[in-house]
Write an enzyme that holds these catalytic residues in place. Structure first.
Site, PDB file in Angstrom:
ATOM      1  N   ASP A  68       0.809  -1.221   0.000  1.00  0.00           N
ATOM      2  CA  ASP A  68       0.000   0.000   0.000  1.00  0.00           C
ATOM      3  C   ASP A  68       0.843   1.272   0.000  1.00  0.00           C
ATOM      4  O   ASP A  68       2.065   1.216   0.148  1.00  0.00           O
ATOM      5  CB  ASP A  68      -0.969  -0.010   1.201  1.00  0.00           C
ATOM      6  CG  ASP A  68      -0.296  -0.456   2.503  1.00  0.00           C
ATOM      7  OD1 ASP A  68       0.942  -0.456   2.574  1.00  0.00           O
ATOM      8  OD2 ASP A  68      -1.022  -0.807   3.446  1.00  0.00           O
ATOM      9  N   ASN A 137      -7.775  -2.714  14.237  1.00  0.00           N
ATOM     10  CA  ASN A 137      -9.150  -3.103  13.912  1.00  0.00           C
ATOM     11  C   ASN A 137      -9.197  -4.325  12.987  1.00  0.00           C
ATOM     12  O   ASN A 137     -10.223  -4.625  12.402  1.00  0.00           O
ATOM     13  CB  ASN A 137      -9.893  -1.927  13.254  1.00  0.00           C
ATOM     14  CG  ASN A 137      -9.189  -1.400  12.005  1.00  0.00           C
ATOM     15  OD1 ASN A 137      -8.209  -1.984  11.547  1.00  0.00           O
ATOM     16  ND2 ASN A 137      -9.690  -0.312  11.450  1.00  0.00           N
ATOM     17  N   HIS A 139      -7.425  -4.686  10.226  1.00  0.00           N
ATOM     18  CA  HIS A 139      -7.196  -4.434   8.794  1.00  0.00           C
ATOM     19  C   HIS A 139      -5.894  -5.072   8.336  1.00  0.00           C
ATOM     20  O   HIS A 139      -4.950  -5.228   9.112  1.00  0.00           O
ATOM     21  CB  HIS A 139      -7.281  -2.941   8.438  1.00  0.00           C
ATOM     22  CG  HIS A 139      -6.128  -2.082   8.833  1.00  0.00           C
ATOM     23  ND1 HIS A 139      -6.263  -0.948   9.603  1.00  0.00           N
ATOM     24  CD2 HIS A 139      -4.816  -2.155   8.536  1.00  0.00           C
ATOM     25  CE1 HIS A 139      -5.082  -0.377   9.761  1.00  0.00           C
ATOM     26  NE2 HIS A 139      -4.187  -1.077   9.131  1.00  0.00           N
ATOM     27  N   GLU A 144      -9.733  -1.780   5.191  1.00  0.00           N
ATOM     28  CA  GLU A 144     -10.413  -1.473   6.454  1.00  0.00           C
ATOM     29  C   GLU A 144     -11.670  -2.340   6.606  1.00  0.00           C
ATOM     30  O   GLU A 144     -12.190  -2.869   5.617  1.00  0.00           O
ATOM     31  CB  GLU A 144     -10.823   0.001   6.469  1.00  0.00           C
ATOM     32  CG  GLU A 144      -9.658   0.983   6.409  1.00  0.00           C
ATOM     33  CD  GLU A 144      -8.880   1.083   7.712  1.00  0.00           C
ATOM     34  OE1 GLU A 144      -9.009   0.196   8.586  1.00  0.00           O
ATOM     35  OE2 GLU A 144      -8.129   2.074   7.850  1.00  0.00           O
TER      36      GLU A 144
END
Ligand code: GLP
Length: 243
Positions: A68, A137, A139, A144
């Site tokens: 990313d 979380n 991810h 996400e």
């Protein structure tokens, strides 16, 4: 198939991750490595640099694709993932920089950039070993929690929690953190032949146990790894404390 390596702390987790990557590079010197950024893989990269300097390992024929990149950050911006990779690995090993790939954060045509990145991975013959970290979380890369899984490289809006967590790299100012990123999709990641996911710290324990022992759901993106055929989870005791 899932294999779990439970390590005592961050350092020993990092050595284990480096060993797995080194094994891949040694067995297949022309490997395509999928690489990750963030605080988690940092230690492993240090061990890989050490092995390379000692002459035990060579990246001369290795190609890499990163997961990313922040939208809007230039490659020479200190918080861009291209900068991170050069600074934390590429500049210190014998890899050819032209064989390293990170999405272009400044791409003027984001959709085209995503398609080209996906094509690049295909042209390289796919990823042999994909290294992943995991966000608080759940991810992976910048995928996400959401209602569905993305198939290919795409542009995403970062979750508040991710922006908060990553603000430590932007002078603790959430306003300085880019709000969007290019990320390989869940599909791109799942196509890797082998996945190594590294997780450290008690604050990720809850998401980690849900990811591997809970239902498979895009609301906890890492849970999809349960259906990959070759996943190695390397985590410290703190991260595995709820297993
Ligand atoms: C970041 C990256 C991910 C990384 C994750 C965890 O936002 N996009 O690739 O795995 O979040 O980061 P860290 O290792 O710093 O906890």
């Amino acid at each position: 198939m899932l294999r779990i390596y439970k390590k005592s702390d961050y350092e020993s987790m990092s050595r284990q991750v480096a060993n797995l990557i080194a094994a891949q590079v040694t067995l297949k010197p022309k490997s395509v490595l999928g690489l990750a950024t963030g605080s988690t893989p940092n230690g492993a990269y240090k061990y890989l640099i050490e092995s390379c300097k000692q002459g035990d390992l060579s990246f001369a024929e290795i190609s890499t694709v990163n997961l990313d990149e922040y939208v809007g950050l230039a490659p020479d911006h200190e918080q861009s993932y291209r900068y991170y990779m050069n600074d934390n690995l590429f500049n210190h090993v014998d890899i050819k920089l032209e064989n390293t790939h990170v999405p272009n954060g400044l791409a003027t045509h984001p959709t085209q950039e995503c398609l080209q990145y996906e094509q690049l991975i295909a042209d390289l013959g796919g990823v042999d070993l994909q290294l992943l970290g995991m966000g608080h979380n759940g991810h992976i890369a910048f995928n996400e929690p959401s209602e569905s899984y993305t198939k290919i490289t795409n542009v995403v809006d970062l979750a508040e929690r991710t922006i908060q967590a990553n603000s430590i790299y932007f002078e603790n100012d959430v306003n300085k953190v880019p709000k969007q990123a290019f990320t390989m999709g869940i599909g791109s990641i799942m196509r890797a032949r082998k996945i190594v996911i590294a997780v450290s710290g008690a604050e990720k324990a809850e998401s980690l146990v849900k990811a591997f022992q809970g239902p498979i759901t895009p609301s906890l993106p890492a849970s999809i790894l349960q259906v990959h055929h070759d996943v190695v989870l390397v985590a410290d005791e703190a991260a595995l404390s709820k297993f």
